[in-house]
Design a protein around this motif. Structure first.
Motif, PDB file in Angstrom:
ATOM      1  N   ILE A 122      38.126  50.221  39.683  1.00 55.39           N
ATOM      2  CA  ILE A 122      38.009  51.361  40.808  1.00 55.39           C
ATOM      3  C   ILE A 122      39.614  51.619  41.163  1.00 55.39           C
ATOM      4  O   ILE A 122      40.398  52.607  40.723  1.00 55.39           O
ATOM      5  CB  ILE A 122      37.413  51.020  42.117  1.00 55.39           C
ATOM      6  CG1 ILE A 122      35.877  50.998  41.953  1.00 55.39           C
ATOM      7  CG2 ILE A 122      37.848  52.095  43.082  1.00 55.39           C
ATOM      8  CD1 ILE A 122      35.191  50.163  43.275  1.00 55.39           C
ATOM      9  N   PHE A 123      40.294  50.774  41.336  1.00 57.08           N
ATOM     10  CA  PHE A 123      41.811  50.867  41.630  1.00 57.08           C
ATOM     11  C   PHE A 123      42.673  51.400  40.291  1.00 57.08           C
ATOM     12  O   PHE A 123      43.576  52.113  40.565  1.00 57.08           O
ATOM     13  CB  PHE A 123      42.516  49.184  41.768  1.00 57.08           C
ATOM     14  CG  PHE A 123      42.502  49.045  43.186  1.00 57.08           C
ATOM     15  CD1 PHE A 123      41.281  49.059  44.089  1.00 57.08           C
ATOM     16  CD2 PHE A 123      43.594  48.760  43.917  1.00 57.08           C
ATOM     17  CE1 PHE A 123      41.460  48.784  45.539  1.00 57.08           C
ATOM     18  CE2 PHE A 123      43.752  48.342  45.267  1.00 57.08           C
ATOM     19  CZ  PHE A 123      42.656  48.286  46.124  1.00 57.08           C
ATOM     20  N   SER A 124      42.101  51.032  39.255  1.00 52.55           N
ATOM     21  CA  SER A 124      42.854  51.742  38.146  1.00 52.55           C
ATOM     22  C   SER A 124      42.530  53.113  37.961  1.00 52.55           C
ATOM     23  O   SER A 124      43.492  53.594  37.130  1.00 52.55           O
ATOM     24  CB  SER A 124      42.424  51.135  36.699  1.00 52.55           C
ATOM     25  OG  SER A 124      42.389  49.673  36.645  1.00 52.55           O
ATOM     26  N   LEU A 125      41.601  53.582  38.451  1.00 55.23           N
ATOM     27  CA  LEU A 125      41.537  55.324  38.458  1.00 55.23           C
ATOM     28  C   LEU A 125      42.349  55.890  39.663  1.00 55.23           C
ATOM     29  O   LEU A 125      42.569  57.073  39.707  1.00 55.23           O
ATOM     30  CB  LEU A 125      40.151  55.349  38.843  1.00 55.23           C
ATOM     31  CG  LEU A 125      39.012  55.137  37.859  1.00 55.23           C
ATOM     32  CD1 LEU A 125      37.490  55.372  38.034  1.00 55.23           C
ATOM     33  CD2 LEU A 125      39.315  55.711  36.450  1.00 55.23           C
ATOM     34  N   LEU A 126      42.943  55.000  40.582  1.00 53.63           N
ATOM     35  CA  LEU A 126      43.578  55.470  41.714  1.00 53.63           C
ATOM     36  C   LEU A 126      45.061  55.757  41.498  1.00 53.63           C
ATOM     37  O   LEU A 126      45.869  54.886  40.606  1.00 53.63           O
ATOM     38  CB  LEU A 126      43.521  54.622  42.819  1.00 53.63           C
ATOM     39  CG  LEU A 126      42.145  54.255  43.482  1.00 53.63           C
ATOM     40  CD1 LEU A 126      42.259  53.576  44.719  1.00 53.63           C
ATOM     41  CD2 LEU A 126      41.519  55.565  43.984  1.00 53.63           C
ATOM     42  N   SER A 127      45.760  56.637  41.942  1.00 47.51           N
ATOM     43  CA  SER A 127      47.266  56.640  41.841  1.00 47.51           C
ATOM     44  C   SER A 127      47.910  55.716  42.585  1.00 47.51           C
ATOM     45  O   SER A 127      47.401  54.676  43.386  1.00 47.51           O
ATOM     46  CB  SER A 127      47.629  58.097  42.538  1.00 47.51           C
ATOM     47  OG  SER A 127      47.694  58.056  43.796  1.00 47.51           O
TER      48      SER A 127
ATOM     49  N   LEU B 147      42.573  42.773  36.776  1.00 53.19           N
ATOM     50  CA  LEU B 147      43.907  43.266  36.049  1.00 53.19           C
ATOM     51  C   LEU B 147      43.096  44.167  34.876  1.00 53.19           C
ATOM     52  O   LEU B 147      42.582  43.716  33.983  1.00 53.19           O
ATOM     53  CB  LEU B 147      44.441  42.118  35.359  1.00 53.19           C
ATOM     54  CG  LEU B 147      45.202  41.176  36.365  1.00 53.19           C
ATOM     55  CD1 LEU B 147      45.907  40.327  35.723  1.00 53.19           C
ATOM     56  CD2 LEU B 147      46.250  42.060  37.479  1.00 53.19           C
ATOM     57  N   THR B 148      42.784  45.459  35.157  1.00 56.55           N
ATOM     58  CA  THR B 148      42.207  46.309  34.210  1.00 56.55           C
ATOM     59  C   THR B 148      43.026  47.076  33.491  1.00 56.55           C
ATOM     60  O   THR B 148      42.636  47.490  32.160  1.00 56.55           O
ATOM     61  CB  THR B 148      41.333  47.191  35.114  1.00 56.55           C
ATOM     62  OG1 THR B 148      40.429  46.267  35.841  1.00 56.55           O
ATOM     63  CG2 THR B 148      40.191  48.248  34.222  1.00 56.55           C
ATOM     64  N   TYR B 149      43.986  47.765  34.111  1.00 58.16           N
ATOM     65  CA  TYR B 149      44.709  49.047  33.298  1.00 58.16           C
ATOM     66  C   TYR B 149      45.442  48.551  32.232  1.00 58.16           C
ATOM     67  O   TYR B 149      45.520  49.350  31.121  1.00 58.16           O
ATOM     68  CB  TYR B 149      45.500  49.920  34.189  1.00 58.16           C
ATOM     69  CG  TYR B 149      45.996  51.281  33.818  1.00 58.16           C
ATOM     70  CD1 TYR B 149      45.101  52.111  33.006  1.00 58.16           C
ATOM     71  CD2 TYR B 149      47.412  51.524  33.485  1.00 58.16           C
ATOM     72  CE1 TYR B 149      45.751  53.082  32.706  1.00 58.16           C
ATOM     73  CE2 TYR B 149      47.844  52.518  32.788  1.00 58.16           C
ATOM     74  CZ  TYR B 149      47.191  53.331  32.241  1.00 58.16           C
ATOM     75  OH  TYR B 149      47.524  54.585  31.788  1.00 58.16           O
ATOM     76  N   ASP B 150      46.153  47.295  32.260  1.00 61.17           N
ATOM     77  CA  ASP B 150      47.003  46.813  31.038  1.00 61.17           C
ATOM     78  C   ASP B 150      46.321  46.824  29.886  1.00 61.17           C
ATOM     79  O   ASP B 150      46.680  46.733  28.860  1.00 61.17           O
ATOM     80  CB  ASP B 150      47.725  45.880  31.788  1.00 61.17           C
ATOM     81  CG  ASP B 150      49.262  46.051  32.438  1.00 61.17           C
ATOM     82  OD1 ASP B 150      49.273  47.182  32.535  1.00 61.17           O
ATOM     83  OD2 ASP B 150      49.855  45.160  32.949  1.00 61.17           O
ATOM     84  N   HIS B 151      45.158  45.982  30.199  1.00 62.83           N
ATOM     85  CA  HIS B 151      44.304  45.599  29.323  1.00 62.83           C
ATOM     86  C   HIS B 151      43.551  46.987  28.664  1.00 62.83           C
ATOM     87  O   HIS B 151      43.622  47.056  27.359  1.00 62.83           O
ATOM     88  CB  HIS B 151      43.142  44.954  29.829  1.00 62.83           C
ATOM     89  CG  HIS B 151      43.503  43.182  29.936  1.00 62.83           C
ATOM     90  ND1 HIS B 151      43.087  42.466  30.930  1.00 62.83           N
ATOM     91  CD2 HIS B 151      44.326  42.377  29.392  1.00 62.83           C
ATOM     92  CE1 HIS B 151      43.778  41.427  30.940  1.00 62.83           C
ATOM     93  NE2 HIS B 151      44.444  41.279  29.754  1.00 62.83           N
ATOM     94  N   PHE B 152      43.097  47.711  29.562  1.00 65.22           N
ATOM     95  CA  PHE B 152      42.601  49.151  28.800  1.00 65.22           C
ATOM     96  C   PHE B 152      43.723  49.656  28.035  1.00 65.22           C
ATOM     97  O   PHE B 152      43.373  50.206  26.764  1.00 65.22           O
ATOM     98  CB  PHE B 152      42.200  50.069  30.008  1.00 65.22           C
ATOM     99  CG  PHE B 152      41.861  51.518  29.588  1.00 65.22           C
ATOM    100  CD1 PHE B 152      40.734  51.721  28.856  1.00 65.22           C
ATOM    101  CD2 PHE B 152      42.422  52.492  29.992  1.00 65.22           C
ATOM    102  CE1 PHE B 152      40.369  53.062  28.595  1.00 65.22           C
ATOM    103  CE2 PHE B 152      42.388  53.778  29.504  1.00 65.22           C
ATOM    104  CZ  PHE B 152      41.193  53.865  28.635  1.00 65.22           C
ATOM    105  N   LYS B 153      44.636  49.914  28.473  1.00 64.98           N
ATOM    106  CA  LYS B 153      45.958  50.511  27.558  1.00 64.98           C
ATOM    107  C   LYS B 153      46.019  49.925  26.134  1.00 64.98           C
ATOM    108  O   LYS B 153      46.103  50.344  25.146  1.00 64.98           O
ATOM    109  CB  LYS B 153      47.364  50.268  28.323  1.00 64.98           C
ATOM    110  CG  LYS B 153      47.666  51.396  29.357  1.00 64.98           C
ATOM    111  CD  LYS B 153      48.989  51.436  29.762  1.00 64.98           C
ATOM    112  CE  LYS B 153      49.663  49.895  30.033  1.00 64.98           C
ATOM    113  NZ  LYS B 153      51.066  50.043  30.370  1.00 64.98           N
TER     114      LYS B 153
END
Lengths: 267, 290
Positions: free
Chosen positions: A175-180, A73-79
């Motif tokens: 990797i998945f966080s960079l994909l659409s 779980l990357t993007y939510d944390h990155f945000k």
């Protein structure tokens, strides 16, 4: 440790602990309470075994899966972190540290579960536990018969396995966080299908009837898990899989770092 | 002591979004960042806050990079149109989290503002309306101990009463603790009196940058009979024209010539910020269309 790294690590670690708690609550509800209720309603309560159900909950395996998923779980944390002035580098470091801490927590939980619950409920002794399908069965005789050393070695292997799962989750999550969204869905659907196809392909080509082209892959796998010269079960070298997992984890952490540095807010 | 944007260029799929932007944000100043839709305001703010990467150029805060640097990133806060908070998280928890990362967060003022805006801090972020999401983000922006606060569309979805409340809170907090605010908005008239400096982006470039009084001092409306106005504004930087009945208005940006007498039939007045913005950005559009 810099304040921001400490704060970020603490945030991630406490959040993962909370999620782990909920995971175990759901696990108990689904595999203990629901079967009990069904057996109670259907009048088959005599078939329900509380000790049997507890001993087969598989907390260790569940933890491995949990760690891999939560680490992905990357993007939510990155945000959240970039909103709060936390750099990508600190975010990656904090994820690695919290993953290591969680790996240790998981190892302790699994150790307590295995040796304080599973062994007394399902096996007469730890030796029998090691000899009956535990992952360490393959390596049980390598360090001799000293139980303490074997328990310690098995726990180190478990910790390294958790770390490998955690870093794999980190790498795939980055990797998945960079994909659409569309590409992500495509990968999620096509990935497992192609993976299964590939495994079948290898299996059909390595059975000795059609081709020897994939024998090297099998030999490599045997080497990585410590099976030198077709050693008998129980005599495999545990240091080799430990090294394999350590190197694998480092590679995964490196991949995670590379893609983590490319994270950006999607509009 | 300043935040410097140097030669920042942003390209996306072969299109230029920002074209070699040079800009300095000084401490303790309220800036207006103005531009039409698609001018590149949000992109610029996202690059400054390291949410996205510039294709070229640098952004520094007191000569230190803002790319992947906790020390500098922690000194600025961007309240963006895009919501970066988890929808399931309660507002109270989000305030606590912000306080954890920024330190010295003014929790008491946040609670006070929430009360003034009738915002329930026990609500989950995802349950809020657009207006209340904006309000929550504004409250955080006004209470974080950052030196540079960037507000991208800070009044999106806010009714007139809440907008007034926000402008007042902004003045209060700025008076009490001066820091740099950069406000990007389309409601120019409403914020014109708050601004000390203005940056106008158009066609991916900065067309005006400076102190509001200095900028407005060079912005004129020349009105009168068409021939007289045309004669007077010949060779001046006319950024727009209007015709009403027999009266013509030329909008000029730049110094008026000292040696050219103003005809008795011609009136010279200063433009307000909104009128200047409209004409400056329309002018470029016409120029590009031609």
């Amino acid at each position: 440790m810099p304040t921001k790294l400490r704060t970020t690590t603490h945030y991630l670690f406490t959040e993962q602990l909370r999620l782990l708690g909920w995971t175990y609550v759901y696990l108990i509800a689904i595999f203990l309470i629901l079967p009990f209720i069904f057996d109670l309603i259907s009048g088959n309560l005599k078939d329900f075994s509380l000790t049997g159900s507890i001993a087969t909950l598989g907390l260790g395996a569940v933890f491995g899966l949990f760690l891999m998923i939560t680490m992905s779980l990357t993007y939510d944390h990155f945000k959240l972190f970039i909103q709060n002035g936390i750099s990508r580098k600190t975010f990656w470091r904090a994820r690695i540290l919290s993953m290591l801490a969680m790996g240790l927590v998981g190892t302790i939980i699994t150790a307590i579960y295995d040796y304080a619950i599973v062994v007394p409920l399902r096996f007469d002794s730890i030796a029998k536990f090691f000899n009956n399908g535990n992952f360490y069965t393959l390596y049980i005789h390598y360090f001799g018969n000293n139980l303490a050393i074997n328990i310690f070695a098995s726990l180190i292997m478990l910790l390294l396995a958790y770390i490998l799962l955690g870093t794999t989750g980190l790498a795939f999550g980055s990797i998945f966080s960079l994909l659409s969204k569309t590409t992500r869905r495509l990968v999620l659907i096509l990935g497992p299908i192609l993976g299964i196809f590939f495994l079948f392909f290898i299996a059909s080509n390595s059975n000795g009837h059609s081709s020897d082209s994939f024998i090297w892959l099998l030999d490599l796998f045997k080497f990585l898990v410590g099976d030198f010269n077709n050693a008998a079960a129980g005599h495999l070298n545990p240091l080799m899989p430990m090294l394999t997992m350590l190197v694998g984890s480092s590679i995964m952490a490196g991949i995670a770092y590379f893609f983590n540095q490319k994270l950006k807010v999607k509009s | 002591m300043s935040l410097q944007v140097k030669a920042v260029t942003q390209q996306f799929h072969g299109q230029t979004i920002l074209d070699k932007l040079d800009l300095t944000f000084e401490p303790h100043t309220i800036y207006g960042l103005l531009g039409r839709n698609g001018a590149g305001k949000s992109t610029l703010l996202n690059i400054i806050s390291n949410r996205i990467f510039a294709s070229d150029g640098t952004v520094t805060l007191d000569d230190e990079t803002l790319v992947d640097n906790d020390a500098t990133l922690g000194r600025l806060y961007l309240m963006s149109e895009v919501n970066l908070y988890n929808e399931r998280t309660k507002l109270n928890k989000l305030l606590t989290t912000t306080a954890q990362f920024y330190g010295d967060f003014d929790q008491a003022y946040a609670v006070k503002l929430a009360g003034q805006f009738d915002l329930d801090l026990n609500a989950r972020f995802g349950k809020l309306s657009t207006g209340y999401r904006t309000i929550f983000k504004l409250i955080v922006a006004l209470c974080v101990p950052a030196d540079y606060i960037f507000l991208d569309e800070p009044v999106l979805g806010l009714d007139a009463n809440h907008r007034e409340l926000f402008y007042q809170a902004l003045i209060d907090t700025y008076t009490e603790r001066p820091r740099t605010f950069v406000i990007s908005t389309h409601l120019i008239e409403e914020i014109a009196n708050l601004l000390e400096n203005v940056v106008i982006l158009d066609q991916h470039k900065i067309v005006v940058s400076g102190g509001v009084p200095d900028v407005l001092a060079k912005a004129y409306t020349i009105t009168g009979p068409e021939t007289d106005v045309q004669q007077y504004t010949e060779s001046l930087n006319v950024i727009g024209t209007d015709h009403l009945g027999g009266i013509t208005a030329h909008y000029v940006y730049g110094d008026l010539p000292d040696d050219r007498p103003i005809p008795d039939t011609v009136q010279v007045e200063h433009l307000d910020l909104q009128k200047l913005f409209v004409n400056l950005t329309n002018a470029t559009e016409v120029a590009h269309a031609n």
